[in-house]
Motif scaffolding. Structure first.
Motif, PDB file in Angstrom:
ATOM      1  N   ASP A 199       0.844  -1.195   0.000  1.00 28.47           N
ATOM      2  CA  ASP A 199       0.000   0.000   0.000  1.00 28.47           C
ATOM      3  C   ASP A 199       0.878   1.244   0.000  1.00 28.47           C
ATOM      4  O   ASP A 199       1.806   1.362   0.815  1.00 28.47           O
ATOM      5  N   TYR A 200       0.567   2.149  -0.906  1.00 33.78           N
ATOM      6  CA  TYR A 200       1.306   3.405  -1.054  1.00 33.78           C
ATOM      7  C   TYR A 200       0.328   4.559  -0.866  1.00 33.78           C
ATOM      8  O   TYR A 200      -0.868   4.444  -1.145  1.00 33.78           O
ATOM      9  N   THR A 201       0.862   5.680  -0.414  1.00 34.47           N
ATOM     10  CA  THR A 201       0.018   6.848  -0.175  1.00 34.47           C
ATOM     11  C   THR A 201       0.601   8.080  -0.841  1.00 34.47           C
ATOM     12  O   THR A 201       1.798   8.357  -0.709  1.00 34.47           O
ATOM     13  N   ASP A 202      -0.254   8.795  -1.553  1.00 33.51           N
ATOM     14  CA  ASP A 202       0.090  10.108  -2.095  1.00 33.51           C
ATOM     15  C   ASP A 202      -0.912  11.105  -1.541  1.00 33.51           C
ATOM     16  O   ASP A 202      -2.069  11.147  -1.975  1.00 33.51           O
ATOM     17  N   PRO A 203      -0.526  11.907  -0.535  1.00 32.58           N
ATOM     18  CA  PRO A 203      -1.482  12.796   0.108  1.00 32.58           C
ATOM     19  C   PRO A 203      -1.909  13.983  -0.758  1.00 32.58           C
ATOM     20  O   PRO A 203      -2.875  14.668  -0.419  1.00 32.58           O
ATOM     21  N   TRP A 204      -1.212  14.222  -1.873  1.00 33.38           N
ATOM     22  CA  TRP A 204      -1.477  15.421  -2.660  1.00 33.38           C
ATOM     23  C   TRP A 204      -2.406  15.203  -3.842  1.00 33.38           C
ATOM     24  O   TRP A 204      -3.212  16.072  -4.172  1.00 33.38           O
ATOM     25  N   ASN A 205      -2.286  14.058  -4.504  1.00 36.54           N
ATOM     26  CA  ASN A 205      -2.957  13.934  -5.795  1.00 36.54           C
ATOM     27  C   ASN A 205      -3.923  12.755  -5.916  1.00 36.54           C
ATOM     28  O   ASN A 205      -5.020  12.934  -6.406  1.00 36.54           O
ATOM     29  N   VAL A 206      -3.530  11.557  -5.494  1.00 38.51           N
ATOM     30  CA  VAL A 206      -4.426  10.424  -5.711  1.00 38.51           C
ATOM     31  C   VAL A 206      -4.765   9.652  -4.443  1.00 38.51           C
ATOM     32  O   VAL A 206      -5.580   8.734  -4.489  1.00 38.51           O
ATOM     33  N   GLY A 207      -4.148   9.968  -3.320  1.00 37.39           N
ATOM     34  CA  GLY A 207      -4.471   9.268  -2.084  1.00 37.39           C
ATOM     35  C   GLY A 207      -3.913   7.868  -2.038  1.00 37.39           C
ATOM     36  O   GLY A 207      -2.733   7.632  -2.329  1.00 37.39           O
ATOM     37  N   ALA A 208      -4.760   6.892  -1.678  1.00 35.64           N
ATOM     38  CA  ALA A 208      -4.314   5.509  -1.460  1.00 35.64           C
ATOM     39  C   ALA A 208      -4.127   4.776  -2.781  1.00 35.64           C
ATOM     40  O   ALA A 208      -4.976   4.844  -3.681  1.00 35.64           O
ATOM     41  N   ILE A 209      -3.022   4.049  -2.884  1.00 36.16           N
ATOM     42  CA  ILE A 209      -2.695   3.228  -4.052  1.00 36.16           C
ATOM     43  C   ILE A 209      -2.350   1.828  -3.537  1.00 36.16           C
ATOM     44  O   ILE A 209      -1.513   1.687  -2.644  1.00 36.16           O
ATOM     45  N   SER A 210      -2.963   0.819  -4.109  1.00 32.63           N
ATOM     46  CA  SER A 210      -2.702  -0.558  -3.695  1.00 32.63           C
ATOM     47  C   SER A 210      -2.125  -1.333  -4.871  1.00 32.63           C
ATOM     48  O   SER A 210      -2.662  -1.302  -5.981  1.00 32.63           O
ATOM     49  N   ILE A 211      -1.018  -2.038  -4.633  1.00 30.39           N
ATOM     50  CA  ILE A 211      -0.377  -2.866  -5.641  1.00 30.39           C
ATOM     51  C   ILE A 211      -0.478  -4.323  -5.194  1.00 30.39           C
ATOM     52  O   ILE A 211      -0.097  -4.680  -4.074  1.00 30.39           O
ATOM     53  N   THR A 212      -1.016  -5.172  -6.085  1.00 26.78           N
ATOM     54  CA  THR A 212      -1.136  -6.603  -5.813  1.00 26.78           C
ATOM     55  C   THR A 212      -0.639  -7.370  -7.038  1.00 26.78           C
ATOM     56  O   THR A 212      -0.359  -6.785  -8.084  1.00 26.78           O
ATOM     57  N   LEU A 253      -8.984   6.880  -5.298  1.00 24.99           N
ATOM     58  CA  LEU A 253      -9.573   8.129  -5.788  1.00 24.99           C
ATOM     59  C   LEU A 253     -10.187   7.930  -7.173  1.00 24.99           C
ATOM     60  O   LEU A 253     -11.306   8.386  -7.440  1.00 24.99           O
ATOM     61  N   ALA A 254      -9.474   7.238  -8.062  1.00 27.45           N
ATOM     62  CA  ALA A 254      -9.994   6.991  -9.408  1.00 27.45           C
ATOM     63  C   ALA A 254     -11.260   6.146  -9.350  1.00 27.45           C
ATOM     64  O   ALA A 254     -12.209   6.380 -10.111  1.00 27.45           O
ATOM     65  N   ASP A 255     -11.291   5.171  -8.454  1.00 24.51           N
ATOM     66  CA  ASP A 255     -12.492   4.349  -8.312  1.00 24.51           C
ATOM     67  C   ASP A 255     -13.663   5.193  -7.809  1.00 24.51           C
ATOM     68  O   ASP A 255     -14.785   5.081  -8.322  1.00 24.51           O
ATOM     69  N   ARG A 273      -8.092  16.642  -4.737  1.00 23.74           N
ATOM     70  CA  ARG A 273      -7.155  15.739  -5.400  1.00 23.74           C
ATOM     71  C   ARG A 273      -7.692  15.287  -6.757  1.00 23.74           C
ATOM     72  O   ARG A 273      -6.952  15.185  -7.737  1.00 23.74           O
ATOM     73  N   ALA A 274      -8.985  15.002  -6.823  1.00 23.51           N
ATOM     74  CA  ALA A 274      -9.586  14.566  -8.079  1.00 23.51           C
ATOM     75  C   ALA A 274      -9.476  15.659  -9.136  1.00 23.51           C
ATOM     76  O   ALA A 274      -9.153  15.385 -10.299  1.00 23.51           O
ATOM     77  N   ALA A 275      -9.735  16.903  -8.736  1.00 18.61           N
ATOM     78  CA  ALA A 275      -9.629  18.014  -9.686  1.00 18.61           C
ATOM     79  C   ALA A 275      -8.204  18.152 -10.200  1.00 18.61           C
ATOM     80  O   ALA A 275      -7.977  18.406 -11.391  1.00 18.61           O
ATOM     81  N   ASN A 276      -7.240  17.972  -9.301  1.00 20.75           N
ATOM     82  CA  ASN A 276      -5.840  18.076  -9.708  1.00 20.75           C
ATOM     83  C   ASN A 276      -5.450  16.932 -10.642  1.00 20.75           C
ATOM     84  O   ASN A 276      -4.731  17.126 -11.631  1.00 20.75           O
ATOM     85  N   GLU A 306      -5.358  15.669 -18.305  1.00 24.93           N
ATOM     86  CA  GLU A 306      -5.672  16.423 -19.519  1.00 24.93           C
ATOM     87  C   GLU A 306      -4.395  16.990 -20.133  1.00 24.93           C
ATOM     88  O   GLU A 306      -4.211  16.984 -21.348  1.00 24.93           O
ATOM     89  N   GLU A 307      -3.490  17.469 -19.273  1.00 25.64           N
ATOM     90  CA  GLU A 307      -2.204  17.951 -19.776  1.00 25.64           C
ATOM     91  C   GLU A 307      -1.429  16.815 -20.429  1.00 25.64           C
ATOM     92  O   GLU A 307      -0.868  16.966 -21.518  1.00 25.64           O
ATOM     93  N   ALA A 308      -1.417  15.654 -19.768  1.00 32.13           N
ATOM     94  CA  ALA A 308      -0.688  14.513 -20.320  1.00 32.13           C
ATOM     95  C   ALA A 308      -1.331  14.008 -21.602  1.00 32.13           C
ATOM     96  O   ALA A 308      -0.644  13.529 -22.503  1.00 32.13           O
ATOM     97  N   ARG A 309      -2.658  14.124 -21.722  1.00 33.52           N
ATOM     98  CA  ARG A 309      -3.340  13.663 -22.921  1.00 33.52           C
ATOM     99  C   ARG A 309      -2.922  14.490 -24.136  1.00 33.52           C
ATOM    100  O   ARG A 309      -2.692  13.971 -25.219  1.00 33.52           O
ATOM    101  N   ARG A 310      -2.803  15.793 -23.940  1.00 30.86           N
ATOM    102  CA  ARG A 310      -2.426  16.655 -25.050  1.00 30.86           C
ATOM    103  C   ARG A 310      -0.939  16.537 -25.351  1.00 30.86           C
ATOM    104  O   ARG A 310      -0.486  16.897 -26.422  1.00 30.86           O
ATOM    105  N   ASP A 311      -0.205  16.025 -24.393  1.00 26.91           N
ATOM    106  CA  ASP A 311       1.162  15.645 -24.602  1.00 26.91           C
ATOM    107  C   ASP A 311       1.075  14.168 -25.003  1.00 26.91           C
ATOM    108  O   ASP A 311      -0.032  13.638 -25.102  1.00 26.91           O
TER     109      ASP A 311
END
Length: 550
Positions: A438-451, A463-465, A530-533, A539-544
Motif C-alpha cells: 500500500d502506497y500513499t500520495d497525500p497530494w494527488n491520488v491518495g491511497a494506491i494498492s499494488i497486488t 480516488l480513481a475508483d 485531489r480529483a480536480a488536480n 488532460e495535460e498529459a493527454r495533449r502531450d
C-alpha cells in the motif's frame, strides 16, 4: 522473463530516449524547401545550406531529406527545420514546408520556432556561470541565495532543496505550468515564486531522493540566478549566454520575434478549451515560466549551442563545469543507462533498427540530448560525442519528433561500429512481490494498492475508483522496475524505487508519487481537490506527450 513492453522501454517514456526512430511508413513525401519567408526577412544574414536559395544539395543528404519529408507527412507537420553538425561544423541546414499551416511562406533555416524544454540546458549554463564565479555553490540550500523564500505548507522544504537538485530534477517539486498568463514582465518570475508558488507549491517526495521531471525546478533555478546576479533572467541570458555564443536571434519576448519577422506559427489545441488553433508568437506568454522553456530560436542558433557543448567556450563557462552538464549526475531509473546531467539527458547508448524491421541493434556510444514541447511546437537536440555528430530539428506542430530521420542520418552519414550487447530490459514476474503493498500520495491520488496474481502486476487507485476515472488495473511491464499505467486513455510511466532491496519504497509518476507505509504524512487535500488536480494533470498529459514542457 517478460519483454512484452519492450518497444516502450526502448522509447524511454518520460525522457523521449532510447530507440531513436518510431514506426516508419511508406507515406509519400510532402512539400518543403524554398527560400524567403512571410512577415519580413530575418535580421541575420545567414542563409540556408543544402539546397535552398538555388544552392545544390550534396547528394549524401538526399536520404535525410526524403526521410524528413516522409516523417512530416506521417506526423501531420506543416513546417520544420533541420541542422546537422559534423566535426563541429554545420554541414546541412534547411527548412521544409510552411511557416504557418494556413499560409504559403516557406520555412528556411533561419526561421524561429519556440524551443520548449531544450532551453533548460541554457538555464543550467547560466546557473553554472554563477558557480564558476563563486556566487553559487551547487550543494548549498537554495535558501542561502533566496532567504526570503519558503513553502508555506512546510517550512522545512525549501532549506532541503539544493541548487544541484534544481538542475537535475531532484527537487521533488510538483510539475506545474500555465501556458498563458498576463504576468509577462521581468518581475513576473520573482512575484510568482514568492507569491503563488510559496503559498501553493509542494514537494511530492523528499528532495534529492529521486529524479522526477519538474518545470518549477528550473523556474526556481532561473529565479536563483536572477537574484544572485541582480539581473533579470531575460537580460542575463541575452548578455551572458546567448550573446557570447553567437545566438543573436534567440529571444524570449514575442514582440522581438514579430519584429524579426522570420518566424513559424504552430498548429495546436487551445490549452483551456481544447479547440484547434494556430499559435502565433503572441498567442501566449508566461513571464514566470521562461527559465523552463518559452524561448524562440532557429536551428542555426541552436547549432551554436551544440558547438559549445562539443568544444566549449571559456568566455562562457569553464570546461570543468561544461562537461559536468552532460555527466551522469542522476540515474533516471527508467531504462538502464539513461541519466540526467545539468539540464541535459545523458545516455550510455542508443537503439536503432537492424537490417529487418524486427531487429533492434544497440550501440554503446554516449548520447547527449533533450527534447522540447510547447503548444504548437516541438524541438529535438542530439549530440553524439564519439561520433562527433549533431542533429537538431524544430517543428510547428505538437509531437513532431523526427526520430526516423535521425536514424537515417546516423546510418547514412556516420560510420557506426558493430552493435554492442544491449542492456537487459526483461521484467521477471518473480520480482512482482517486491512491488506489492500500500502506497500513499497525500497530494494527488491518495491511497494506491499494488497486488499480483503471479502473472500480472495490478494497481488499484481509490480516488480513481470513487470518481469513476477509468484506468487499466493491469500495469504493463516495459523495463526493470518500470511499467505503464493507462488511466483515462493516457499512458503514464510508473517506476518503483527502492531504499532497501527487500521492497519498493516509492511508486513514481511525473504527476504523483506514492510512498509505502507513509504513516507520518498527513492528508494534505480533500478527495475533491485531489480529483480536480488529477483530472487537470491527465488532460495535460493527454495533449502531450507533445504539449507540456519536457
Amino acid at each position: 522473463m517478460l519483454l512484452r513492453g519492450s518497444r516502450r522501454a526502448l522509447l524511454g517514456f518520460g525522457l523521449g530516449l532510447g530507440l531513436l526512430a518510431g514506426c516508419g511508413d511508406d507515406s509519400a513525401p510532402s512539400g518543403g524547401g524554398g527560400s524567403g519567408g512571410s512577415g519580413g526577412q530575418p535580421s541575420s544574414t545567414t542563409t540556408d545550406m543544402g539546397g535552398q536559395g538555388g544552392e545544390a544539395i550534396d547528394p549524401r543528404f538526399n536520404p535525410v531529406i526524403e526521410a524528413l519529408e516522409a516523417e512530416m507527412a506521417q506526423l501531420d507537420t506543416s513546417g520544420a527545420a533541420i541542422a546537422i553538425l559534423e566535426g563541429g561544423e554545420v554541414t546541412f541546414a534547411r527548412g521544409f514546408g510552411k511557416k504557418n499551416p494556413e499560409e504559403d511562406a516557406p520555412v528556411v533555416a533561419t526561421t524561429l520556432f519556440r524551443i520548449g524544454s531544450t532551453q533548460k540546458m541554457m538555464t543550467a549554463t547560466a546557473v553554472l556561470q554563477l558557480v564558476e564565479r563563486g556566487q553559487l555553490d551547487l550543494d548549498e540550500p537554495i535558501t542561502t541565495y533566496v532567504p526570503d523564500f519558503a513553502f508555506n505548507l512546510d517550512p522545512t522544504w525549501a532549506p532541503s532543496i539544493t541548487v544541484r537538485d534544481l538542475l537535475t530534477h531532484q527537487s521533488a517539486q510538483y510539475d506545474y505550468l500555465k501556458i498563458d498568463t498576463p504576468q509577462v514582465g521581468d518581475e513576473a518570475l520573482g512575484d510568482w515564486i514568492n507569491g503563488y508558488w510559496s503559498n501553493q507549491g509542494y514537494l511530492m517526495a523528499p528532495s534529492g531522493r529521486m529524479w522526477n521531471y519538474s518545470n518549477p525546478g528550473f523556474m526556481m533555478a532561473g529565479f536563483v540566478a536572477e537574484t544572485v546576479s541582480g539581473v533579470p533572467y531575460r537580460t542575463y541570458m541575452a548578455e551572458n549566454v546567448w550573446g557570447p555564443l553567437g545566438m543573436n536571434r534567440t529571444f524570449l519576448l514575442p514582440s522581438d520575434v514579430i519584429a524579426d519577422g522570420d518566424y513559424a506559427s504552430g498548429s495546436t489545441l487551445h490549452w483551456d478549451t481544447g479547440e484547434p488553433m494556430i499559435a502565433t508568437p503572441d498567442s501566449y506568454d508566461n513571464g514566470w515560466a521562461r527559465p523552463a522553456g518559452f524561448a524562440f530560436s532557429s536551428v542555426l542558433d541552436m547549432a551554436e549551442f551544440v558547438k559549445f557543448l562539443r568544444a566549449g567556450n571559456p568566455s562562457v563557462l569553464a570546461d570543468q563545469l561544461r562537461t559536468q552538464m552532460f555527466a551522469e549526475q542522476v540515474d533516471t531509473e527508467i531504462v538502464p543507462g539513461e541519466f540526467y546531467g545539468f539540464g541535459l539527458e545523458a545516455a550510455r547508448g542508443f537503439f536503432l533498427h537492424g537490417e529487418t524491421a524486427s531487429e533492434i541493434d544497440y550501440y554503446e556510444l554516449p548520447r547527449i540530448s533533450h527534447a522540447g514541447a510547447l503548444q504548437g511546437f516541438s524541438s529535438d537536440v542530439f549530440y553524439f560525442p564519439s561520433l562527433d555528430f549533431g542533429f537538431i530539428t524544430l517543428a510547428n506542430a505538437d509531437g513532431a519528433y523526427f526520430r526516423d530521420t535521425l536514424e537515417v542520418a546516423l546510418k547514412t552519414l556516420v560510420e557506426l561500429p558493430a552493435p554492442s550487447t544491449p542492456p537487459d530490459l526483461s521484467v521477471d514476474p518473480a520480482d512482482y512481490p517486491l512491488y506489492v503493498g500500500d502506497y500513499t500520495d497525500p497530494w494527488n491520488v491518495g491511497a494506491i494498492s499494488i497486488t499480483t496474481d503471479g502473472a500480472e502486476l495490478l494497481i488499484s487507485i481509490e480516488l480513481a475508483d470513487n470518481y469513476d476515472i477509468p484506468y487499466d488495473h493491469v500495469l504493463e511491464p516495459y523495463a526493470p522496475n518500470n511499467f505503464i499505467l493507462t488511466i483515462q486513455g493516457v499512458e503514464l510511466p510508473v517506476t518503483f524505487l527502492f531504499d532497501e532491496p527487500s521492497a519498493a519504497k516509492y511508486l513514481r509518476t511525473r504527476y504523483f508519487v506514492g510512498e509505502r507505509d507513509a504513516t507520518a504524512r498527513t492528508v494534505a487535500r480533500t478527495d475533491a481537490e485531489r480529483a480536480a488536480n488529477l483530472f487537470s494533470a491527465l488532460e495535460e498529459a493527454r495533449r502531450d506527450r507533445p504539449i507540456a514542457l519536457r
